[in-house]
Design an enzyme around this catalytic site. Sequence first.
Site: not given
Ligand SMILES: [Zn+2]
Length: 887
Positions: A303-305, A339, A361
């Site tokens: 997944a990507m924020e 996210e 992260e």
């Molecule tokens: Zn992340």
Amino acid sequence: MRRPLIAAIALALAAGPVAAFAQETAAPPPVNATTQLPRGVVPSHYAIEVTPHPQAMGFDGKARIDLAVVEASDRIVLQAIDMKFANSRLVAADGSSMPARAVVDADAQTATFVFDKPLAPGSYVLATDYSGVIGTQANGLFALDYQTDAGKKRALFTQFENSDARRFIPSWDEPNFKATFDLTVNAPADDMVVSNMPAASSKDIGNGMKQVVFRTSPKMSTYLLFMAMGEFDRSTIRGENGTDGKPVEIGVIAQKGKVEQARYALEASRDVLREYNDYFGVPYPLPKLDNIAAPGRSQFFSAMENWGAIFTFEYSLLLDPAIANVSDQQRAFTVAAHEIAHQWFGDLVTMAWWDDLWLNEGFATWMEGRTTRKLHPEWDIDGVDAAYTSRGAMGRDAYATTHPVVQHVETVEQASQAFDGITYGKGSAVIGMLEDYVGADAWREGVRSYIRKHAYGNAVTDDLWREIDKAAPGKELMQVAHDFTLQPGVPLIKASASCEAGATKVALEQGEYTVDRTGKAPLRWHVPVSVRGGDGNAVRVLVDGQASVTLPGCDAPVVVNAGQKGYYRTLYAPAQFKALSDGFAKLPVVDQLGVMLDASALAQTGQQPESDLLDLADKVPLDASPDVWQLVAGVLGDIDDMFKGQPERQAAFRKYALSRLSPKFEQLGWETRDGDSSTVKDLRTSLIGALSGMGDAKVIAEARRRFAASASDPAAMPPDLRRTVLGIVAYNADAATWDKLHAMARSEQSSMIRDQYYGLLARTKDKALAQRALDMALTDEPGATNGAGMISAVSWEHPDLAFDFAVAHREQVDKLVDTTSRARYYPGLGSGANDLAMVDKIRAFADKYIAPTSRRSAETAIAAIQTRLKLRAQQQPQVEAWLQRKG
Ligand SMILES: [Zn+2]
């Protein structure tokens, strides 16, 4: 970004409102931030219009970039990949325009716009038409094809972290060059188009096309921009108020007909957003927050924020009622929590450069764990998840090839390699330790003040420490934080105790835990250590080299790292370990785990006898916490792996391991029972997996029976068992069973389930079938984003086969892997090998195909193989001697 999930146990063994959308002129980046571009030009706003051509796999664009020239020059250099330019010109503030000649440098990933004469400092607009490429992997603008009841479909998405916005927009594609964005997309009239901001307008432009204009984004880094286009459904609910004082619209978006499967993630997102608004003290800054589900997968993230438009692969977001179980729920929740944490830590405040990636992260990983514990305490009753996260990171950090949490990054590939177990796991563990050290309230106050101060801007690690330090004065916070983030490695605390005048005197000495550098002079850390004695109270001490603490009484065992928040291993003197071992069952569960995980790690390196670990695992009673049993299964599974390729020796160990685990499994049975906690459910499937993995014929037969029966009776393979049963059937498959699974994959109409089946085909123990899976991975059949995962899945059982195959078909395999991740992908395939020949093969590959600056993953894989083989040879006789003693 969220990395693909790896089983935690496997890893462990091994103040005031912020002004919205400030449109101020961008200041030049601070001189200390790395940049690959000249510093003389600074962008502040991008107006982009794109027209994708999904069938032709290309797109057209028009860019108008507001910028300030701060140093006179006859050229403007920005980043671009695979773009062609036309009609480029620079418009001055007085409206005059001068043409530019665009020169592309593919190796440097730049485009240079050259002018006839030097530009005077001032404000300009750089305007250009351009065209770009739609890819098949998650870099830049890419297409995902998927199967539906109504046939094959294609949807488009973008993925820009770490450095792929330059494939979509000619841009200053570095996190420190924040700007605002106006995105306009010309799309088929029936498609839904999604971006970070809500649409401001949508109009028919003829030929079955519409033009969607999105509202101006806040000031943000290029890697957070997002666009998706396809046949989607969207579902929304009202969230708490955002920065503008209005309720935030929370949405989920999925392929048509599937959005109801995102209901759980939708409601979870609302709960998480409420929690974060409170925690960060700054309300969520955008008017909406979408989470977009996409079919397929990437080897390197789940997944990507993207700000306001999170991208998540379907398997981490959708819950299909036919197959979803509690671990799918947990994944959907934790991925969303990760996210959404980035919406502040990463999106609102962004690291200045990739050196500080851990700020993104490590923090999001820690926040994900904290929020899950808070909103779903029933998932981690014993509070053990954080202990697994930190021990998982230590497994990596104890090698010479590790790196500090804050590390210098020079190239795009190095930035990609920085998304690793140290950045995520150690980053999170160090935050957990420091929060425990300064106290949760002081920590949060520091975080709030950091967010307030750097909102819509960039920060470096010391900016965070400064705010925490202010909130917790007198704690030597800077010193401790620097020790754990600027130098690599794992401290070792050696503990011994003596009874003096009715009190326990505990002596503590700091060393270093390393797996591949015996005799290394230890680095020095200031280690916050918590020691608990018989009265149950923990005493805290900052160990700088040596320290001692006195605890009341002499009867109870001493526990070092009580609560397991510290990032270090503990080596007890033999007498103290014996006392702990004797009183093991009375320890809090989290400390039972900590003691066993450290004993396992220290037995691996020969610093503690293997028998200490086996004695502990041997006496865990049937009624111990499921978390402890989970670890026992993991420890025995690890030892079993140690005998791989040595059938007779392995059989002797398996006889013991099966007799140890079977009674616990018989107590739980196959079927979920009323009142089973999620940890009991997890344990059940772990035991089934461990027993079948060690060749338990009864368990394998029952799994096969259930698989066969499920064709007519779905209840034979309920969601709680489905993945486990399919995994066993696939692993033990003969050709007929494999063909059956293949037929199921081919006829499956759900993209998510179909992806699962193709993954299963690659998990087989049979070498000939594994070869068939490899051959299939290169074809169009499994879907463009599944091939790399299939080869990788083959490598778990057949590292040599998978590595050799991938190298032999390198040009085809390269097309299946995200471009910047190739330097990690190939060495990873060989890293499980039990043969030193693989070391030479990886080295030869790296010399030939991996840039010298990008070889850390190759070196890590090599060290893992060499060290594993060496340590195994020392451990195996110890295990066998213990088995003999046991009789
Ligand atoms: Zn992340």
